[in-house]
Design an enzyme around this catalytic site. Sequence first.
Site, PDB file in Angstrom:
ATOM      1  N   ASP A  84      -4.656   3.731  -2.362  1.00 13.49           N
ATOM      2  CA  ASP A  84      -5.782   4.199  -1.550  1.00 13.49           C
ATOM      3  C   ASP A  84      -6.247   5.564  -2.010  1.00 13.49           C
ATOM      4  O   ASP A  84      -5.486   6.541  -1.975  1.00 13.49           O
ATOM      5  CB  ASP A  84      -5.356   4.288  -0.079  1.00 13.49           C
ATOM      6  CG  ASP A  84      -5.158   2.911   0.530  1.00 13.49           C
ATOM      7  OD1 ASP A  84      -6.099   2.102   0.477  1.00 13.49           O
ATOM      8  OD2 ASP A  84      -4.052   2.639   1.032  1.00 13.49           O
TER       9      ASP A  84
ATOM     10  N   HIS B 298      -1.174  -1.477  -4.033  1.00 18.39           N
ATOM     11  CA  HIS B 298      -2.478  -1.078  -3.509  1.00 18.39           C
ATOM     12  C   HIS B 298      -2.504   0.444  -3.393  1.00 18.39           C
ATOM     13  O   HIS B 298      -1.630   1.045  -2.765  1.00 18.39           O
ATOM     14  CB  HIS B 298      -2.664  -1.742  -2.144  1.00 18.39           C
ATOM     15  CG  HIS B 298      -3.969  -1.462  -1.481  1.00 18.39           C
ATOM     16  ND1 HIS B 298      -5.106  -2.213  -1.721  1.00 18.39           N
ATOM     17  CD2 HIS B 298      -4.319  -0.535  -0.567  1.00 18.39           C
ATOM     18  CE1 HIS B 298      -6.092  -1.759  -0.974  1.00 18.39           C
ATOM     19  NE2 HIS B 298      -5.650  -0.734  -0.261  1.00 18.39           N
TER      20      HIS B 298
ATOM     21  N   MET C  21     -12.083   4.908  -1.411  1.00 15.11           N
ATOM     22  CA  MET C  21     -12.762   5.282  -0.160  1.00 15.11           C
ATOM     23  C   MET C  21     -13.391   6.646  -0.385  1.00 15.11           C
ATOM     24  O   MET C  21     -12.963   7.662   0.176  1.00 15.11           O
ATOM     25  CB  MET C  21     -11.736   5.314   0.991  1.00 15.11           C
ATOM     26  CG  MET C  21     -11.322   3.923   1.434  1.00 15.11           C
ATOM     27  SD  MET C  21      -9.789   3.933   2.382  1.00 15.11           S
ATOM     28  CE  MET C  21      -8.611   3.890   1.025  1.00 15.11           C
TER      29      MET C  21
ATOM     30  N   SER D 257       0.844  -1.193   0.000  1.00 14.96           N
ATOM     31  CA  SER D 257       0.000   0.000   0.000  1.00 14.96           C
ATOM     32  C   SER D 257       0.876   1.237   0.000  1.00 14.96           C
ATOM     33  O   SER D 257       1.583   1.526   0.968  1.00 14.96           O
ATOM     34  CB  SER D 257      -0.907   0.010   1.239  1.00 14.96           C
ATOM     35  OG  SER D 257      -1.597   1.239   1.296  1.00 14.96           O
TER      36      SER D 257
ATOM     37  N   HIS E  39      -8.269   1.127  -4.308  1.00 15.89           N
ATOM     38  CA  HIS E  39      -9.226   1.018  -3.205  1.00 15.89           C
ATOM     39  C   HIS E  39      -9.895   2.376  -3.044  1.00 15.89           C
ATOM     40  O   HIS E  39      -9.296   3.309  -2.523  1.00 15.89           O
ATOM     41  CB  HIS E  39      -8.449   0.591  -1.944  1.00 15.89           C
ATOM     42  CG  HIS E  39      -9.258   0.573  -0.687  1.00 15.89           C
ATOM     43  ND1 HIS E  39      -8.683   0.459   0.567  1.00 15.89           N
ATOM     44  CD2 HIS E  39     -10.588   0.638  -0.465  1.00 15.89           C
ATOM     45  CE1 HIS E  39      -9.617   0.464   1.488  1.00 15.89           C
ATOM     46  NE2 HIS E  39     -10.786   0.587   0.894  1.00 15.89           N
TER      47      HIS E  39
ATOM     48  N   ASP F 100      -6.936  -5.714   4.596  1.00 14.10           N
ATOM     49  CA  ASP F 100      -6.291  -4.397   4.570  1.00 14.10           C
ATOM     50  C   ASP F 100      -6.382  -3.728   5.936  1.00 14.10           C
ATOM     51  O   ASP F 100      -7.472  -3.476   6.445  1.00 14.10           O
ATOM     52  CB  ASP F 100      -7.015  -3.531   3.513  1.00 14.10           C
ATOM     53  CG  ASP F 100      -6.364  -2.177   3.303  1.00 14.10           C
ATOM     54  OD1 ASP F 100      -5.285  -1.913   3.865  1.00 14.10           O
ATOM     55  OD2 ASP F 100      -6.968  -1.372   2.555  1.00 14.10           O
TER      56      ASP F 100
ATOM     57  N   MET G  95      -8.835   8.540  -1.235  1.00 14.73           N
ATOM     58  CA  MET G  95      -9.688   9.062  -0.161  1.00 14.73           C
ATOM     59  C   MET G  95     -10.173  10.466  -0.514  1.00 14.73           C
ATOM     60  O   MET G  95      -9.406  11.257  -1.078  1.00 14.73           O
ATOM     61  CB  MET G  95      -8.898   9.111   1.148  1.00 14.73           C
ATOM     62  CG  MET G  95      -8.253   7.791   1.539  1.00 14.73           C
ATOM     63  SD  MET G  95      -7.480   7.919   3.159  1.00 14.73           S
ATOM     64  CE  MET G  95      -6.632   6.329   3.231  1.00 14.73           C
TER      65      MET G  95
ATOM     66  N   MET H 158     -11.749  -4.964   5.548  1.00  5.36           N
ATOM     67  CA  MET H 158     -10.983  -3.954   6.291  1.00  5.36           C
ATOM     68  C   MET H 158     -10.762  -4.461   7.711  1.00  5.36           C
ATOM     69  O   MET H 158     -11.704  -4.809   8.419  1.00  5.36           O
ATOM     70  CB  MET H 158     -11.738  -2.623   6.347  1.00  5.36           C
ATOM     71  CG  MET H 158     -11.801  -1.847   5.047  1.00  5.36           C
ATOM     72  SD  MET H 158     -10.228  -1.564   4.222  1.00  5.36           S
ATOM     73  CE  MET H 158      -9.301  -0.632   5.439  1.00  5.36           C
TER      74      MET H 158
HETATM   75  C1  DX5 Z   1      -6.313   2.458   5.262  1.00  4.38           C
HETATM   76  C2  DX5 Z   1      -5.879   1.977   3.914  1.00  4.38           C
HETATM   77  C3  DX5 Z   1      -4.803   0.977   3.940  1.00  4.38           C
HETATM   78  C4  DX5 Z   1      -3.541   1.446   4.609  1.00  4.38           C
HETATM   79  C5  DX5 Z   1      -3.055   0.294   5.415  1.00  4.38           C
HETATM   80  O1  DX5 Z   1      -7.527   3.097   5.171  1.00  4.38           O
HETATM   81  O2  DX5 Z   1      -6.978   1.415   3.201  1.00  4.38           O
HETATM   82  O3  DX5 Z   1      -4.531   0.430   2.654  1.00  4.38           O
HETATM   83  O4  DX5 Z   1      -2.519   1.843   3.740  1.00  4.38           O
HETATM   84  O5  DX5 Z   1      -1.993   0.717   6.163  1.00  4.38           O
HETATM   85  P1  DX5 Z   1      -1.284  -0.205   7.228  1.00  4.38           P
HETATM   86  O6  DX5 Z   1      -0.779  -1.411   6.519  1.00  4.38           O
HETATM   87  O7  DX5 Z   1      -0.216   0.668   7.777  1.00  4.38           O
HETATM   88  O8  DX5 Z   1      -2.325  -0.549   8.276  1.00  4.38           O
HETATM   89 ZN    ZN Z   2      -6.544   0.300   1.353  1.00  8.15          ZN
END
Ligand code: DX5
Ligand code: ZN
Length: 235
Positions: free
Chosen positions: A34, A32, A67, A7, A65, A174, A36, A136
């Site tokens: 993210d 991965h 969000m 990620s 991903h 994740d 947001m 999650m």
């Molecule tokens: C959090 C993200 C994850 C995040 C995980 O909302 O969706 O992908 O990067 O981070 P770690 O591995 O540090 O928990």
């Molecule tokens: Zn994620």
Amino acid sequence: MIELAASILSADFARLGAEAQAAVEGGATVLHVDIMDGHFVPNLTIGPPVVAALRRASRVPLDCHLMIERPDEFIPAFAEAGVDWISVHQEACTHLDRTLHLIASHGCKPGVVINPATPIYVLDEVLPLVHHVLVMSVNPGFGGQTFIHSSLKKIESLSRIRGSRRLQFRIEVDGGVHYDTVASVVAAGGEILVAGSAVFENGNPRESVKRLLESALFAANGPSQEISTAANYER
Ligand code: DX5
Ligand code: ZN
């Protein structure tokens, strides 16, 4: 098959291409990404231009991903930026079936995500449509949070349901996947292991991915378990 999805949320964004490359060299077979929006989750990250730059810098599948609220409005742009997988939160989609078909219609593999507070039964009708279910194991929004152990039961149940219904989706996990939690995730049935802080925070992504995958392999009980390699998964 166990895979590690690095990620990039915890990477040094000024050196994104090099950081991603180092994770891949360590054995990460997926990146991965993210996304947001500051509404669905209390944080903001990146949009399609940065994703397109990452696409040019790496050949492994990009796992997007989302969000964000109203994901349908942004799916075409992320597909255009070159992502391979797109997952949307069940909690963000009023018409989840339509959204999953929209992702597929743009040539991407559709995935569905559930938050820690969301039970898996809400996915009953869409499990045949998805390439992956993302469980999650933290509340989404930030890297470096503590693993929520109740997610293990959900991973086990999903694995059982997949077997009994003879479905094909893969199980991705994740949040809080670290050296001390990766074994229980794999034992429960997690296959695509998303790791951010565990990979990037100590400054040596290549070595960190290698170590995480070794722990995953050990948990998967013996050398017969197939661990993917970058060579197998390059586009
Ligand atoms: C959090 C993200 C994850 C995040 C995980 O909302 O969706 O992908 O990067 O981070 P770690 O591995 O540090 O928990
Ligand atoms: Zn994620």
